[in-house]
Write a protein that holds these residues in place. Structure first.
Motif, short mmCIF file in Angstrom:
data_model
loop_
_atom_site.label_atom_id
_atom_site.label_comp_id
_atom_site.label_asym_id
_atom_site.label_seq_id
_atom_site.Cartn_x
_atom_site.Cartn_y
_atom_site.Cartn_z
N GLU A 39 1.04 -1.31 0.11
CA GLU A 39 0.00 -0.37 -0.07
C GLU A 39 0.58 1.28 -0.36
N ALA A 40 1.96 1.44 0.66
CA ALA A 40 2.41 2.41 1.26
C ALA A 40 4.09 2.58 -0.70
N ALA A 41 4.00 1.52 -1.57
CA ALA A 41 5.39 1.25 -2.67
C ALA A 41 4.33 2.59 -3.32
N ASP A 42 5.12 3.02 -3.86
CA ASP A 42 4.86 4.21 -5.02
C ASP A 42 4.86 3.88 -6.30
N GLY A 43 4.05 4.07 -7.45
CA GLY A 43 4.40 4.43 -8.65
C GLY A 43 4.67 2.68 -8.87
N GLN A 44 6.11 2.09 -9.50
CA GLN A 44 6.50 1.15 -9.96
C GLN A 44 6.27 0.03 -9.34
N LEU A 45 6.64 0.84 -8.07
CA LEU A 45 7.21 -0.22 -6.42
C LEU A 45 6.76 -1.02 -6.24
N ARG A 46 5.31 -0.85 -6.30
CA ARG A 46 4.64 -1.36 -5.90
C ARG A 46 4.09 -3.18 -6.55
N ALA A 104 7.87 -10.50 -2.79
CA ALA A 104 7.38 -11.09 -1.38
C ALA A 104 6.28 -12.29 -2.41
N PHE A 105 5.68 -12.28 -2.89
CA PHE A 105 4.28 -13.23 -4.16
C PHE A 105 5.20 -13.88 -4.95
N ALA A 106 6.81 -14.14 -5.38
CA ALA A 106 7.15 -14.88 -6.60
C ALA A 106 8.96 -15.28 -6.09
N GLY A 107 8.77 -14.49 -5.05
CA GLY A 107 9.92 -15.09 -3.89
C GLY A 107 11.94 -14.38 -4.80
N LEU A 108 11.71 -13.32 -5.83
CA LEU A 108 12.79 -12.94 -7.08
C LEU A 108 13.14 -11.45 -6.06
N ARG A 109 15.16 -12.23 -6.02
CA ARG A 109 16.51 -10.85 -5.17
C ARG A 109 16.15 -10.43 -6.06
N LEU A 110 16.78 -9.16 -4.87
CA LEU A 110 16.54 -7.56 -5.97
C LEU A 110 16.76 -7.40 -6.74
N GLY A 111 18.13 -8.37 -7.52
CA GLY A 111 18.33 -7.63 -8.77
C GLY A 111 17.16 -8.82 -10.25
N GLU A 112 17.13 -9.85 -9.52
CA GLU A 112 16.54 -10.63 -10.17
C GLU A 112 14.83 -9.99 -10.37
N ALA A 113 14.22 -9.06 -9.44
CA ALA A 113 12.97 -7.99 -10.02
C ALA A 113 13.61 -7.46 -10.52
N ARG A 157 18.42 2.25 -7.35
CA ARG A 157 17.12 3.27 -7.60
C ARG A 157 15.87 2.47 -6.91
N VAL A 158 16.12 1.30 -6.35
CA VAL A 158 15.66 0.58 -6.08
C VAL A 158 15.74 0.69 -4.49
N GLY A 209 5.68 1.78 8.32
CA GLY A 209 5.74 1.33 9.35
C GLY A 209 6.03 0.25 9.77
N VAL A 210 6.94 -0.36 8.49
CA VAL A 210 7.23 -2.01 8.86
C VAL A 210 9.26 -2.41 8.73
N ASP A 211 9.48 -2.25 9.63
CA ASP A 211 11.06 -2.76 9.98
C ASP A 211 11.56 -3.96 9.34
N CYS A 212 11.78 -4.41 7.59
CA CYS A 212 12.17 -5.08 7.34
C CYS A 212 13.58 -5.12 6.31
N ARG A 213 14.29 -5.82 5.92
CA ARG A 213 15.07 -5.72 4.86
C ARG A 213 14.04 -5.55 3.59
N LEU A 214 14.92 -5.83 2.49
CA LEU A 214 13.79 -6.16 1.38
C LEU A 214 14.34 -7.55 0.83
N HIS A 215 15.22 -8.27 0.93
CA HIS A 215 15.18 -9.66 1.07
C HIS A 215 14.34 -9.98 2.09
N ASP A 216 13.75 -9.81 2.94
CA ASP A 216 13.36 -10.00 3.79
C ASP A 216 11.52 -10.94 3.71
N LEU A 217 10.89 -10.08 2.37
CA LEU A 217 9.55 -10.52 1.94
C LEU A 217 10.38 -11.76 0.33
#
Length: 216
Positions: free
Chosen positions: A14-21, A28-37, A118-119, A131-139
Motif C-alpha cells: 500500500e505504501a509503495a509508490d508507482g512502479q515499486l508496488r 513477496a509473491f514470487a520470491g525474486l531477489r533484488l537484482g532478479e526483480a 534506484r531500488v 512502519g515496517v522494520d524489515c529488509r527487502l530480502h525478508d520478502l
C-alpha cells in the motif's frame, strides 16, 4: 531471520509508490531477489501460462546498471498466482504498454533498468511510510515460509527460490518445516478421523465398507 507478516506485506504494498508496488509484489509473491526483480522484462512473463522466467539480474557498475546472469543455479521458472499475473498486466498497461518483449518492467526516467541504488531509496521511503522494520530480502523469506506452510517439499521450495542445492534451502529454512513429531501427530490425527467416521457409519446403520466385505 525476520519474516514479515501478511499485515506487514499489505502495508508495504500500500505504501509503495508507482512502479515499486509491483516490485514489492514480485519479491513477496514470487520470491525474486533484488537484482532478479529489477531484471524482469515483459517477454519473461507467460501471461497465459501464469509463469515467469528468471534468466538475468541487474547489478550496479559504478552508477550504472549492468546485466548479468542470475546467481549460479538460479535460472528457473516461477509459477505465479492469478492475482500477481493481473498485477503485472496492469503494471505493463500503465508503465510500458508498447514496445518489444525485451522492454524492462522497472525503469528510470532515461529508460534504464533499476539497480540497487534506484531500488534502495524507494524501498526505504515505502518501509518508513508503512512502519515496517524489515529488509527487502525478508520478502523472499515471506515467500519461502508461505510455500513451506502450504506443505511444499524441500525440492519444490529449492526450485522456486533458485537455490543451487536442497542443502542451501534446508540450511536456511529447516526450522520452518514441521519436525518428525509434528508429522507423526498429523498422520495419527488423520487415522483417528477416518476411524471415527467409520464408527459413526456403523452406529447409524450405513452400509459397511471394509474388511468383512473385501474378504470372500
Amino acid at each position: 531471520m525476520t519474516i514479515p507478516t501478511p499485515a506487514d506485506i499489505a502495508a508495504l504494498v500500500e505504501a509503495a509508490d508507482g512502479q515499486l508496488r509491483l516490485y514489492v509484489q514480485l519479491c513477496a509473491f514470487a520470491g525474486l531477489r533484488l537484482g532478479e526483480a529489477a531484471g524482469v522484462q515483459v517477454g519473461d512473463v507467460n501471461f497465459l501460462g501464469r509463469s515467469l522466467a528468471v534468466t538475468r539480474q541487474i547489478q550496479r557498475d559504478g552508477n550504472k546498471p549492468r546485466i548479468a546472469p542470475p546467481k549460479f543455479g538460479s535460472e528457473r521458472i516461477v509459477y505465479l498466482p492469478d492475482d500477481l499475473v493481473t498485477a503485472i498486466s496492469e503494471h505493463v498497461a500503465e508503465w510500458t504498454p508498447d514496445g518489444e518483449p525485451d522492454r524492462w518492467l522497472f525503469t528510470d526516467d532515461a529508460g534504464d533498468p533499476w539497480f540497487d541504488n534506484r531500488v534502495g531509496r524507494r524501498w526505504r521511503k515505502a518501509r518508513a511510510e508503512a512502519g515496517v522494520d524489515c529488509r527487502l530480502h525478508d520478502l523472499r523469506h515471506f515467500y519461502a515460509s508461505g510455500l513451506i506452510s502450504s506443505g511444499c517439499d524441500v525440492v519444490t521450495v529449492q526450485r522456486a527460490l533458485g537455490h543451487a542445492s536442497a542443502t542451501t534451502t534446508l540450511s536456511t529454512y529447516s526450522h520452518l518445516w514441521p519436525d518428525a513429531e509434528d508429522r507423526t501427530r498429523a498422520a495419527t490425527a488423520g487415522l483417528m478421523t477416518a476411524v471415527d467416521g467409520a464408527a459413526d457409519a456403523l452406529r447409524t446403520g450405513a452400509p459397511k465398507i471394509g474388511f468383512e466385505q473385501g474378504v470372500q
